[in-house]
Design a protein around this motif. Sequence first.
Motif, PDB file in Angstrom:
ATOM      1  N   ASP A  34      43.381  60.125  37.921  1.00  0.00           N
ATOM      2  CA  ASP A  34      42.001  60.506  37.621  1.00  0.00           C
ATOM      3  C   ASP A  34      41.805  61.984  37.953  1.00  0.00           C
ATOM      4  O   ASP A  34      42.036  62.416  39.082  1.00  0.00           O
ATOM      5  CB  ASP A  34      41.052  59.642  38.452  1.00  0.00           C
ATOM      6  CG  ASP A  34      39.586  59.949  38.161  1.00  0.00           C
ATOM      7  OD1 ASP A  34      39.316  60.744  37.250  1.00  0.00           O
ATOM      8  OD2 ASP A  34      38.722  59.380  38.863  1.00  0.00           O
TER       9      ASP A  34
ATOM     10  N   THR B 184      38.899  63.581  37.393  1.00  0.00           N
ATOM     11  CA  THR B 184      37.462  63.849  37.359  1.00  0.00           C
ATOM     12  C   THR B 184      37.088  64.950  38.336  1.00  0.00           C
ATOM     13  O   THR B 184      36.329  65.874  37.997  1.00  0.00           O
ATOM     14  CB  THR B 184      36.670  62.567  37.693  1.00  0.00           C
ATOM     15  OG1 THR B 184      36.990  61.560  36.731  1.00  0.00           O
ATOM     16  CG2 THR B 184      35.178  62.838  37.669  1.00  0.00           C
TER      17      THR B 184
ATOM     18  N   PRO C  32      38.163  61.264  32.608  1.00  0.00           N
ATOM     19  CA  PRO C  32      39.268  62.151  32.226  1.00  0.00           C
ATOM     20  C   PRO C  32      40.498  61.865  33.095  1.00  0.00           C
ATOM     21  O   PRO C  32      40.396  61.731  34.316  1.00  0.00           O
ATOM     22  CB  PRO C  32      38.705  63.552  32.492  1.00  0.00           C
ATOM     23  CG  PRO C  32      37.659  63.346  33.533  1.00  0.00           C
ATOM     24  CD  PRO C  32      37.076  61.986  33.298  1.00  0.00           C
TER      25      PRO C  32
ATOM     26  N   GLU D 257      46.546  65.017  28.429  1.00  0.00           N
ATOM     27  CA  GLU D 257      45.252  64.725  29.033  1.00  0.00           C
ATOM     28  C   GLU D 257      44.430  63.927  28.022  1.00  0.00           C
ATOM     29  O   GLU D 257      44.430  64.236  26.831  1.00  0.00           O
ATOM     30  CB  GLU D 257      44.502  66.001  29.411  1.00  0.00           C
ATOM     31  CG  GLU D 257      45.113  66.757  30.564  1.00  0.00           C
ATOM     32  CD  GLU D 257      44.272  67.945  30.986  1.00  0.00           C
ATOM     33  OE1 GLU D 257      43.119  68.037  30.525  1.00  0.00           O
ATOM     34  OE2 GLU D 257      44.763  68.792  31.761  1.00  0.00           O
ATOM     35  N   THR D 258      43.734  62.927  28.524  1.00  0.00           N
ATOM     36  CA  THR D 258      42.908  62.112  27.647  1.00  0.00           C
ATOM     37  C   THR D 258      41.772  61.515  28.465  1.00  0.00           C
ATOM     38  O   THR D 258      41.566  61.907  29.622  1.00  0.00           O
ATOM     39  CB  THR D 258      43.744  60.997  26.988  1.00  0.00           C
ATOM     40  OG1 THR D 258      42.930  60.295  26.060  1.00  0.00           O
ATOM     41  CG2 THR D 258      44.297  60.036  28.025  1.00  0.00           C
ATOM     42  N   VAL D 259      41.049  60.598  27.862  1.00  0.00           N
ATOM     43  CA  VAL D 259      39.961  59.923  28.573  1.00  0.00           C
ATOM     44  C   VAL D 259      40.186  58.420  28.507  1.00  0.00           C
ATOM     45  O   VAL D 259      40.723  57.897  27.523  1.00  0.00           O
ATOM     46  CB  VAL D 259      38.580  60.279  27.989  1.00  0.00           C
ATOM     47  CG1 VAL D 259      38.242  61.723  28.268  1.00  0.00           C
ATOM     48  CG2 VAL D 259      38.524  59.991  26.496  1.00  0.00           C
TER      49      VAL D 259
ATOM     50  N   ARG E 118      38.224  68.287  37.092  1.00  0.00           N
ATOM     51  CA  ARG E 118      37.332  68.762  36.037  1.00  0.00           C
ATOM     52  C   ARG E 118      36.011  69.243  36.620  1.00  0.00           C
ATOM     53  O   ARG E 118      35.446  70.250  36.189  1.00  0.00           O
ATOM     54  CB  ARG E 118      37.072  67.638  35.036  1.00  0.00           C
ATOM     55  CG  ARG E 118      38.247  67.357  34.128  1.00  0.00           C
ATOM     56  CD  ARG E 118      38.377  68.481  33.094  1.00  0.00           C
ATOM     57  NE  ARG E 118      39.589  68.329  32.313  1.00  0.00           N
ATOM     58  CZ  ARG E 118      40.735  68.878  32.598  1.00  0.00           C
ATOM     59  NH1 ARG E 118      40.820  69.650  33.677  1.00  0.00           N
ATOM     60  NH2 ARG E 118      41.794  68.710  31.842  1.00  0.00           N
TER      61      ARG E 118
ATOM     62  N   LEU F 204      33.409  57.349  30.524  1.00  0.00           N
ATOM     63  CA  LEU F 204      34.647  57.992  30.082  1.00  0.00           C
ATOM     64  C   LEU F 204      35.229  58.776  31.254  1.00  0.00           C
ATOM     65  O   LEU F 204      34.587  59.668  31.802  1.00  0.00           O
ATOM     66  CB  LEU F 204      34.386  58.906  28.889  1.00  0.00           C
ATOM     67  CG  LEU F 204      33.892  58.215  27.616  1.00  0.00           C
ATOM     68  CD1 LEU F 204      33.642  59.239  26.523  1.00  0.00           C
ATOM     69  CD2 LEU F 204      34.889  57.171  27.141  1.00  0.00           C
TER      70      LEU F 204
END
Length: 729
Positions: A337, A339, A314, A302-304, A342, A312
């Motif tokens: 994505d 997002t 995620p 996982e990164t951005v 999250r 940014l």
Amino acid sequence: MNIYALVSLLSSILCIFIGNFIYYKNTKSRLNQLTALMCFALAYLLFLEFGYRQAETYYIANLWYTASFVWTVVASLILHVVLTITGRLNPTNKLKIISLIYIPSIIISIYFIISNLTSVNIVNEYWGWTYSIQLNPWLFDLSNLWIVILMSTAIFLAYLHYRKSDDEEKTLAKYIILGLSFTLVIGIFSDNILPLFSIKLPETFYTVATLGIALLCYGIVRYRIPQLTPSMAADEIVSVMSNFSVLIDSKNRIKNINSVGLSLFGYGESEIYGKDMKIIFSEDLSVFKVYKATENCISNFETVIKAKNGKLIPVLMSIAPINYGSQKLGILCVGSDITKIRQKELHKNLLTQQIIERQETLLELSQKDLSNMPEALQTITEASLKTLDIDQVSVWLFNSDKTKITCKDCYNGKSHKQGYIIESANYPRYFEAIKKFHNITAANAQGYYYTSEFNESYFKPKGIFSVMDVPVWSDGDLVGILCHETFKTRHWKFEEQDFASSLAHLISLGLEASKRKKAEEDLKASLKEKEILMKEIHHRAKNNLTIISSLLNLQSRHINDKEALGVFRESQNRARSMALIHEKLYRSDDLRKIDFGEYIRSLTVELFHSYRASQGIELNMDIANVDLDINTAVPLALIVNEIVTNSLKYAFPDKKTGNVSVHFAKNDGGLQLIVEDNGIGFPDDLDFRNTNSLGMQLVTSLTDQIKGNIKLERDGGTKFIIDFKEKSF
């Protein structure tokens, strides 16, 4: 219409049909799109050929011919199609190759338009209008040479593809070679070689090209469109996949991003292709991941991602190396994505945190003393406003007949107010609903049927828009309402309603605790009043007995008869012994019990003073401090008084010395009183249980009253032993 023009028209229609057929086989395929465009371009040229062949005048024929300026571009399209079929185009060389094959064709076409009227002599032959004398032959020679180069290159590439391919691809290459070779050979022979021998034939290049392209298209339809190849599958997957994909070369440059990625990152192809991957990945991350990818491992993490606008994003991403043999070409990054995931996690965590906070608030409130209602209501409204993050909280309580409901506390985050009164009869819908539905929640309270009654009198003046009202019940009876109010629209969640109901229950418990506390205070006040009254009674009893004792003492001064004087003195001592008990009681904190050990000490000392015992008579006391109920203490006091009095009166008639001992203590689960002296002793012929002495009669009678047992020992004096148990009252 002559037959030759008709052939051109039919060939044009055939090209349109083939192009349309190819295109709708797969509208998303780049190969199908290019092949269809090639067919439509050739159909255009054939239609123009049809036009100028059957034109009526030179001028019209020249216009039709001039419109065919794109004829060299068709050859470029043919080579473009072959390059696509053979897989010669890739993101690295695509722009260069396309420019190389199209720019010369476009230049020739533009020059053809400019110089057409002076470069060509349109003549009318037996097959219709056609070009004849070339006033500028180098232009035609150059264009023919360029077409030969394009067509030959296409044939050569098809041949190379034939050699390295197998099965369907090899057959497809045959059709390409056959169709293009046939077109090139027949076209050159009919349009360039025969005129050298003054043989006049209709120009056949476009018509022959139709047959050649038909063979090429047949091969594509037959062997390429149905065939599943890794390249086709990859293209299709990339085009329809919901994930983004990023292709990065060995120098960390971005070579390709699919449409999903471009949309997600906010870039256009020209803005990001060829740029360093740092434009979307952080520097540390990019270096690390590329290094890992070159070690032939697939990495998931996982990164951005940095979008064009700086946001940014995620993402959950996988990267894999792309190698050709031992050569490392780059890496492929595929991700999605996360997002929304999250956001859902954050929302879930927020809900969990809110639930924990509410439970902690309820636990803290439940541990507080809620019996002081004004203070308790302020505590609850403050906790509710802070926990639910609302604008105003208020608690309303009914009067006894439910005709009015009064605001006992209203908190707006700054101050507490109270005293506002509402006539319940003016709002029938609301109060019926609160009884029926238990909770009333309204995102728009001013427009809600059951709460709109308050618009003019309460909501609009105070700017209230949303409400959550919860009833307060006590023993099944509606006693009040807990109101939560906001100045803007709010949709109340179930968890918030449950929390508010718990607060309403705490208010109910507080009301009950307040009632109990008031009842306890009233009871304590009543007991205090009775205690004072009992002390007053004991005080007055003591005073009355003291007065009686004093009267007896005064009367005894006028009596000369010793026997009568003794009777007076004994009565006086009895009154004093009872007065002493009442004095001990009203001075004691416990009106039901006294310290009988202390009482015996005081009584015996007074008796010694009363009878003016000789200084040779000693008083010995072994007395424990034992609390006795008044119902036991009074008779026992008279017993002690009578026995000690007898010892002082009769035990030492002639002696000046002697001992009187009093022992009082607990014994084997009961109590024991011993009064003894070493005087002349109790007469042997006298039964203390049957005597005319009032004192002994009192002793035996009172011993029976306290359910005790009395015995007399005559060794070395007189010793009375009384054993008893304190009665429970």
